[in-house]
Design an enzyme around this catalytic site. Sequence first.
Site, PDB file in Angstrom:
ATOM      1  N   ARG A   1       1.244  -0.840  -0.182  1.00 37.59           N
ATOM      2  CA  ARG A   1      -0.092   0.289   0.237  1.00 37.59           C
ATOM      3  C   ARG A   1       1.139   1.255   0.487  1.00 37.59           C
ATOM      4  O   ARG A   1       1.737   1.630   0.840  1.00 37.59           O
ATOM      5  CB  ARG A   1      -0.626   0.420   1.144  1.00 37.59           C
ATOM      6  CG  ARG A   1      -2.093  -1.001   1.492  1.00 37.59           C
ATOM      7  CD  ARG A   1      -2.750  -1.224   2.515  1.00 37.59           C
ATOM      8  NE  ARG A   1      -3.223  -2.431   2.480  1.00 37.59           N
ATOM      9  CZ  ARG A   1      -4.666  -2.704   2.966  1.00 37.59           C
ATOM     10  NH1 ARG A   1      -5.434  -1.593   2.599  1.00 37.59           N
ATOM     11  NH2 ARG A   1      -5.249  -3.522   2.443  1.00 37.59           N
TER      12      ARG A   1
ATOM     13  N   SER B   1     -22.794 -14.095  11.519  1.00 39.21           N
ATOM     14  CA  SER B   1     -22.647 -12.811  10.706  1.00 39.21           C
ATOM     15  C   SER B   1     -21.648 -12.937   9.344  1.00 39.21           C
ATOM     16  O   SER B   1     -21.547 -14.843   9.337  1.00 39.21           O
ATOM     17  CB  SER B   1     -20.559 -12.909  11.394  1.00 39.21           C
ATOM     18  OG  SER B   1     -20.048 -11.589  11.255  1.00 39.21           O
TER      19      SER B   1
ATOM     20  N   SER C   1     -19.467  -2.044   1.165  1.00 38.65           N
ATOM     21  CA  SER C   1     -18.483  -1.180   0.399  1.00 38.65           C
ATOM     22  C   SER C   1     -17.886  -1.152  -0.484  1.00 38.65           C
ATOM     23  O   SER C   1     -17.686  -0.077  -1.488  1.00 38.65           O
ATOM     24  CB  SER C   1     -17.695  -0.338   1.355  1.00 38.65           C
ATOM     25  OG  SER C   1     -16.316  -0.987   1.507  1.00 38.65           O
TER      26      SER C   1
ATOM     27  N   HIS D   1     -22.034   3.469   5.620  1.00 32.04           N
ATOM     28  CA  HIS D   1     -21.901   3.661   4.253  1.00 32.04           C
ATOM     29  C   HIS D   1     -23.064   4.354   3.047  1.00 32.04           C
ATOM     30  O   HIS D   1     -23.496   3.639   2.052  1.00 32.04           O
ATOM     31  CB  HIS D   1     -21.616   2.598   2.932  1.00 32.04           C
ATOM     32  CG  HIS D   1     -20.104   2.448   3.313  1.00 32.04           C
ATOM     33  ND1 HIS D   1     -19.393   3.149   2.547  1.00 32.04           N
ATOM     34  CD2 HIS D   1     -18.822   1.733   4.462  1.00 32.04           C
ATOM     35  CE1 HIS D   1     -17.721   2.573   3.112  1.00 32.04           C
ATOM     36  NE2 HIS D   1     -17.978   2.031   4.108  1.00 32.04           N
TER      37      HIS D   1
ATOM     38  N   THR E   1     -20.913   5.959  11.212  1.00 38.94           N
ATOM     39  CA  THR E   1     -19.575   6.625  11.358  1.00 38.94           C
ATOM     40  C   THR E   1     -19.805   8.112  11.439  1.00 38.94           C
ATOM     41  O   THR E   1     -20.954   8.821  10.448  1.00 38.94           O
ATOM     42  CB  THR E   1     -18.682   6.335  10.621  1.00 38.94           C
ATOM     43  OG1 THR E   1     -17.291   7.018  10.250  1.00 38.94           O
ATOM     44  CG2 THR E   1     -19.476   6.773   8.651  1.00 38.94           C
TER      45      THR E   1
ATOM     46  N   LYS F   1     -17.520   9.537   6.820  1.00 38.50           N
ATOM     47  CA  LYS F   1     -17.864   9.643   5.986  1.00 38.50           C
ATOM     48  C   LYS F   1     -18.873  10.210   5.451  1.00 38.50           C
ATOM     49  O   LYS F   1     -18.346  11.603   5.076  1.00 38.50           O
ATOM     50  CB  LYS F   1     -18.196   7.969   5.472  1.00 38.50           C
ATOM     51  CG  LYS F   1     -16.814   7.140   5.870  1.00 38.50           C
ATOM     52  CD  LYS F   1     -17.011   5.459   5.739  1.00 38.50           C
ATOM     53  CE  LYS F   1     -15.963   5.327   5.975  1.00 38.50           C
ATOM     54  NZ  LYS F   1     -15.752   3.361   6.094  1.00 38.50           N
TER      55      LYS F   1
ATOM     56  N   THR G   1     -10.199   5.443  26.526  1.00 37.27           N
ATOM     57  CA  THR G   1      -9.740   6.357  25.414  1.00 37.27           C
ATOM     58  C   THR G   1     -10.338   8.031  25.648  1.00 37.27           C
ATOM     59  O   THR G   1     -11.364   7.854  26.150  1.00 37.27           O
ATOM     60  CB  THR G   1      -9.937   5.564  24.748  1.00 37.27           C
ATOM     61  OG1 THR G   1      -9.381   6.458  23.562  1.00 37.27           O
ATOM     62  CG2 THR G   1     -11.301   5.703  24.120  1.00 37.27           C
TER      63      THR G   1
END
Length: 406
Positions: free
Chosen positions: A21, A135, A187, A215, A243, A246, A275
Amino acid sequence: MNYQDYFKTALDDLREQGNYRVFAELERHCGSFPRATSRGEKNGDVTIWCSNDYLGMGQHPSVLNAMHEALDRCGAGAGGTRNISGTTHDHVLLEAELADLHGKEAALLFTSGYVSNWAALGTLAGRIPDCIVLSDALNHASMIEGIRQSKADRLIWAHNDLADLEAKLAALPLERPKLIAFESVYSMDGDIAPIKDICDLADKYNAMTYLDEVHAVGLYGPRGGGIAEREGLMDRLTVIEGTLGKAFGVMGGYIAASAELCDFVRSFASGFIFTTAIPPAVAAGAAASIRHLKTSDVERQVQQEKVTDVRARLDAIGIPHVENPSHIIPVMVGDPHKCKFISDTLLKEHGIYIQPINYPTVPKGTERLRITPSPVHSAADVDALIGALEDLWAQCQLARMPLAAQ
Ligand SMILES: *Cc1c(COP(=O)(O)O)cnc(C)c1O
């Protein structure tokens, strides 16, 4: 062991397979996105055709104003985890905005969509006694990692295959806790799950449902609540995950569900508790984006027109792309080296940036260019894209669709 040699050999292997990548280093130009400056090998202006900032909300004035205002009001960071001084008023407002978007009692924010899937699935499947996860075979890496992390039993059902899902559900004791995990818009192929039928099976076999709408949020449904909103199914899903990075153009992830479920994940998920909370300015920007897309449909409409236009133009020159009912246009190349070559040449010679999508993101032999038209691409941008692809298809001697099939 020579550690450096080990790293080098592993990377050389990746390069040989054409799967190494390489980042495209970009400087996005606020106000003229999809235009950006490429700072890599090729210096100069490029048009981005592979962004997940699907609607250009990352440069929308309402989003920017909200972020500037919050930055000046609150400063840069949240200053702590949600439990230790990091829950600001902007986080609370954003969670209320998200709960409302999905018609749920509550919502819970995470630092990204990845973390929301990993933490929520890990916690739900890991804590509910004897829970088994069903799943979908094409679920995103973040869901797979969450399920793995839970150590719960799992069954993989064939992608979008209701018969296979039902066979697997029927073979389990009715009283055993079950969680069906799937996405709405996938996606890489851009296909859409049969959400209603999956909810029907969940009811029949006493299962919870967990839907990743990453998405789809912002893009579908009258208020941008996703495919489940468009199809009137939001109340049938146990968890809707999304999310803010996006279509909403900012950053962060979330789940929306019952008050008890969100409180449960809030109370037990390590990836939520330990966190730092997202910056208040990010929360304020995301809330402004969601609020805008709840009432404005023009971005969604123009995006769909652009998608239809690009598809028709690809058909007219015989370039194969996967037909699907979403905004994602996968142009199939089927070879990692060619895919990378096309992408490199588009960038270097045409100022067009489309990242090659290779293994392991997609199966070997299905390497592709994933094109995401947006309302901020102009007619001239489309002309340039089609012209460049036509050139390259000839140059690479890639198969075209027979004209009769068009
Ligand atoms: C991108 C993506 C995520 C992760 O969301 P981020 O906010 O980018 O971390 C989750 N699920 C799917 C299907 C995705 O494509």
